[in-house]
Write a protein that holds these residues in place. Structure first.
Motif, PDB file in Angstrom:
ATOM      1  N   ILE A 115       0.838  -1.204   0.000  1.00 26.29           N
ATOM      2  CA  ILE A 115       0.000   0.000   0.000  1.00 26.29           C
ATOM      3  C   ILE A 115       0.869   1.249   0.000  1.00 26.29           C
ATOM      4  CG2 ILE A 115      -1.661   1.334   1.363  1.00 26.29           C
ATOM      5  CD1 ILE A 115      -2.802  -1.342   2.340  1.00 26.29           C
ATOM      6  N   PHE A 116       1.936   1.205   0.792  1.00 25.30           N
ATOM      7  CA  PHE A 116       2.824   2.358   0.905  1.00 25.30           C
ATOM      8  C   PHE A 116       4.053   2.188   0.013  1.00 25.30           C
ATOM      9  CE2 PHE A 116       0.552   2.297   4.982  1.00 25.30           C
ATOM     10  CZ  PHE A 116       0.049   3.578   4.995  1.00 25.30           C
ATOM     11  N   TYR A 117       4.499   3.296  -0.512  1.00 23.41           N
ATOM     12  CA  TYR A 117       5.687   3.317  -1.355  1.00 23.41           C
ATOM     13  C   TYR A 117       6.803   3.981  -0.569  1.00 23.41           C
ATOM     14  CZ  TYR A 117       8.672   4.379  -5.393  1.00 23.41           C
ATOM     15  OH  TYR A 117       9.719   4.463  -6.277  1.00 23.41           O
ATOM     16  N   ARG A 118       7.913   3.299  -0.426  1.00 21.63           N
ATOM     17  CA  ARG A 118       9.058   3.827   0.312  1.00 21.63           C
ATOM     18  C   ARG A 118      10.200   4.083  -0.659  1.00 21.63           C
ATOM     19  NH1 ARG A 118       6.508  -0.064   3.173  1.00 21.63           N
ATOM     20  NH2 ARG A 118       5.982   0.351   5.352  1.00 21.63           N
ATOM     21  N   GLN A 119      10.763   5.279  -0.570  1.00 17.95           N
ATOM     22  CA  GLN A 119      11.831   5.642  -1.497  1.00 17.95           C
ATOM     23  C   GLN A 119      12.842   6.535  -0.799  1.00 17.95           C
ATOM     24  OE1 GLN A 119      11.258   8.449  -4.942  1.00 17.95           O
ATOM     25  NE2 GLN A 119      11.424   6.538  -6.121  1.00 17.95           N
ATOM     26  N   GLU A 120      14.121   6.319  -1.089  1.00 23.34           N
ATOM     27  CA  GLU A 120      15.168   7.133  -0.478  1.00 23.34           C
ATOM     28  C   GLU A 120      15.214   8.503  -1.157  1.00 23.34           C
ATOM     29  OE1 GLU A 120      19.345   5.757   0.993  1.00 23.34           O
ATOM     30  OE2 GLU A 120      19.623   6.567  -1.036  1.00 23.34           O
ATOM     31  N   ARG A 121      15.217   9.551  -0.337  1.00 27.75           N
ATOM     32  CA  ARG A 121      15.316  10.914  -0.835  1.00 27.75           C
ATOM     33  C   ARG A 121      16.442  11.639  -0.104  1.00 27.75           C
ATOM     34  NH1 ARG A 121      10.659  12.686  -3.822  1.00 27.75           N
ATOM     35  NH2 ARG A 121       9.811  10.775  -4.739  1.00 27.75           N
ATOM     36  N   VAL A 122      16.847  12.795  -0.654  1.00 28.84           N
ATOM     37  CA  VAL A 122      17.919  13.599  -0.075  1.00 28.84           C
ATOM     38  C   VAL A 122      17.292  14.724   0.741  1.00 28.84           C
ATOM     39  CG1 VAL A 122      19.927  15.051  -0.539  1.00 28.84           C
ATOM     40  CG2 VAL A 122      19.439  13.054  -1.984  1.00 28.84           C
ATOM     41  N   GLY A 123      17.674  14.831   2.017  1.00 30.07           N
ATOM     42  CA  GLY A 123      17.096  15.826   2.902  1.00 30.07           C
ATOM     43  C   GLY A 123      18.073  16.940   3.245  1.00 30.07           C
ATOM     44  N   GLN A 124      17.857  17.559   4.406  1.00 28.90           N
ATOM     45  CA  GLN A 124      18.694  18.672   4.838  1.00 28.90           C
ATOM     46  C   GLN A 124      20.141  18.222   5.004  1.00 28.90           C
ATOM     47  OE1 GLN A 124      17.654  20.354   8.650  1.00 28.90           O
ATOM     48  NE2 GLN A 124      18.445  22.382   8.084  1.00 28.90           N
ATOM     49  N   ASN A 125      21.073  19.068   4.557  1.00 25.93           N
ATOM     50  CA  ASN A 125      22.506  18.776   4.594  1.00 25.93           C
ATOM     51  C   ASN A 125      22.844  17.503   3.825  1.00 25.93           C
ATOM     52  OD1 ASN A 125      22.930  21.051   6.280  1.00 25.93           O
ATOM     53  ND2 ASN A 125      22.379  19.833   8.076  1.00 25.93           N
ATOM     54  N   GLU A 126      21.988  17.192   2.818  1.00 24.61           N
ATOM     55  CA  GLU A 126      22.155  16.031   1.935  1.00 24.61           C
ATOM     56  C   GLU A 126      22.125  14.704   2.702  1.00 24.61           C
ATOM     57  OE1 GLU A 126      24.837  16.196  -1.318  1.00 24.61           O
ATOM     58  OE2 GLU A 126      24.947  18.384  -1.319  1.00 24.61           O
ATOM     59  N   LYS A 127      21.464  14.709   3.849  1.00 27.57           N
ATOM     60  CA  LYS A 127      21.267  13.473   4.593  1.00 27.57           C
ATOM     61  C   LYS A 127      20.111  12.703   3.972  1.00 27.57           C
ATOM     62  CE  LYS A 127      20.297  11.675   9.212  1.00 27.57           C
ATOM     63  NZ  LYS A 127      19.988  12.024  10.630  1.00 27.57           N
ATOM     64  N   ARG A 128      20.310  11.425   3.733  1.00 26.03           N
ATOM     65  CA  ARG A 128      19.284  10.612   3.078  1.00 26.03           C
ATOM     66  C   ARG A 128      18.274  10.090   4.105  1.00 26.03           C
ATOM     67  NH1 ARG A 128      22.902   7.072  -1.273  1.00 26.03           N
ATOM     68  NH2 ARG A 128      24.284   8.788  -1.877  1.00 26.03           N
TER      69      ARG A 128
END
Length: 465
Positions: free
Chosen positions: A310-323
């Protein structure tokens, strides 16, 4: 002038003020006439004024959502009528739903108020359009330098004719025409003057403002000309600062690093960050609670339509390029990118399921990201988080792209409500310029404004894929 992070003219403010005055006048006049004619309605004046103020607020919000405050000389009467009917209809329905439970509020009062209000606002809108079309040019602008940012400013001023500012030409190292990308079918051409006597040109052409777009390309002695013109009382400003106010975004074209380094803004005060976090937690918690029924129906629909989670999980780039792992309701077939790798989402994306296309259009697929906000990985408002694959490409090709990662990514943002959905590197540049503007002016009030305007985007379905 800038108000709520957008550039407005006196005409814009006059339009809103006129709407408020007419709604107040229509409501109070109808009630007074009914009382004078012997009607049983006789509310105290404070109650009548409160009712009229509530009507005015509803009308302004309905007109805002109907784009009745985004008008200029190029708007046709047909388009204006379409927007007006939609906005007035929404306002009448909401006013009726809210007002009918009020004692002594009969149908005769409601119908009379709506008729008088509608006619008044309609005549006011038509008259206002006639005024701004006849207003003409009130200020002449001269751009010193021939860098691309100067042409961008000129094109933006042509698009926003209601500002009453006309670019009368450029000062360049060589004389000749400068062709803008604006104009259909024929592109606009403006003259370029050789850098001779700037003071004489300003006086003879009645120039009201000078914008700098690469004045450093001229001899140092030319700065004496600029000083002399400034002493004449003519305002001088760099094109990037002017464009920022004009377009509510920061143009990265020809943008020197010192412009960012010396700019006011880009504040990270503890109070601002604390207030922003409070807004994030409150809005996300309430959002999850209120959207629970919709989320449950969405989960059932996804499960019934296609196999997969049901849920889709995906790695993204966050603050200070922390994944981090971003959560969404699954809107595509399971393993949709298994054979093609990472690609931009497109309009009518063939990878989307039937349910997925619907929840994308309504932004329902974004609901689980409020969990990311509560975990502190995201903010409710900020630049959209991107995948590492695209981040590496865009960092190499787009200057200042890494500045997006100086703040937490968001579910919605200034770029999302100001620009369409992006599926190319060109769109990434446009969105970055809006993101830089948000990062510079980030504040709790700005966040609340973006959240409010996001509802308009969701209701109109713009920018979704």
């Amino acid at each position: 002038m800038r108000f709520f992070n957008r550039y407005y003219t006196a005409y814009d403010l006059l339009l809103v003020l006129g709407d408020i005055v007419l709604v107040l006048g229509a409501s109070l006049a109808v009630r007074e006439l009914l009382v004078w004619s012997g009607s049983s309605v006789n509310d105290p004046w404070p109650v009548s004024i409160l009712h009229a103020l509530a009507m005015a607020v509803i009308v302004v919000i309905a007109f805002y959502y109907s784009d009745l405050y985004a008008i200029d000389q190029t708007l046709s009467l047909h388009e204006l009528s379409h927007r007006f009917v939609a906005g007035l209809g929404i306002a009448c329905i909401v006013i009726g739903v809210i007002s009918y439970p009020i004692p002594n509020f009969g149908k005769s009062i409601y119908l009379s108020e709506m008729i008088v209000m509608g006619v008044s606002l309609g005549l006011w809108r038509v008259g206002f359009m006639k005024v701004i079309k006849e207003a003409g040019i009130r200020a002449k602008v001269l751009i010193v330098g021939n860098r691309t940012i100067g042409r961008l400013v000129a094109e933006e001023l042509y698009r926003k004719k209601k500002l009453g500012m006309e670019v009368m030409g450029f000062i360049s190292d060589t004389a000749g025409p400068v062709t803008l990308s604006y104009g259909n079918p024929k592109k606009v051409e403006l003259p370029a003057f050789a850098p001779s006597s700037l003071a004489g040109l300003v006086a003879s052409s009645h120039v009201n403002r000078i914008l700098l777009a690469g004045a450093d390309q001229f001899p140092h002695s030319y700065y004496k000309e600029l000083v002399a013109v400034r002493a004449m009382g003519v305002p001088i400003e760099d094109c990037h600062s002017f464009y920022e106010r004009l377009a509510s975004k920061i143009a990265i074209t020809d943008l020197p690093p010192e412009w960012i380094a010396l700019s006011k803004g880009f504040r990270r005060d503890r109070m601002i960050l604390a207030a922003k976090r409070v807004i994030d937690v409150l809005v996300s918690f309430l959002g999850l609670v209120l959207s629970a029924p919709v989320g449950l129906l969405t989960a059932v629909a996804i499960r019934l339509e296609s196999p997969g989670p049901i849920f889709y999980r995906q790695e993204r780039v966050g603050q200070n390029e922390k994944r981090f792992i971003l959560y969404k309701f699954r809107s595509m077939a399971h393993d949709a990118e298994a054979n093609v790798g990472p690609v931009w989402a497109t309009e009518d994306d063939p990878r989307a399921t039937h349910v997925g296309a619907i929840i994308r259009k309504l932004r329902i697929d974004e609901i689980p990201q409020m969990i990311n906000v509560l975990k502190g990985e995201m903010s409710f408002v900020g630049p959209r988080p991107e995948r590492q694959f695209f981040v590496e490409q865009l960092k190499q090709n787009i200057p200042y792209y890494d500045l997006r990662h100086s703040v937490k990514p968001g579910i919605t943002g200034w770029a999302q409500i100001s620009y369409r959905y992006g599926d190319s590197e060109h769109d990434a540049v446009e969105k970055l310029q809006y993101d830089l503007y948000y990062i510079k002016h980030m504040s709790p009030v700005f966040d609340l404004q973006i959240i409010f305007e996001s509802f308009k985007v969701i209701l109109l379905g713009s920018g979704a894929r």
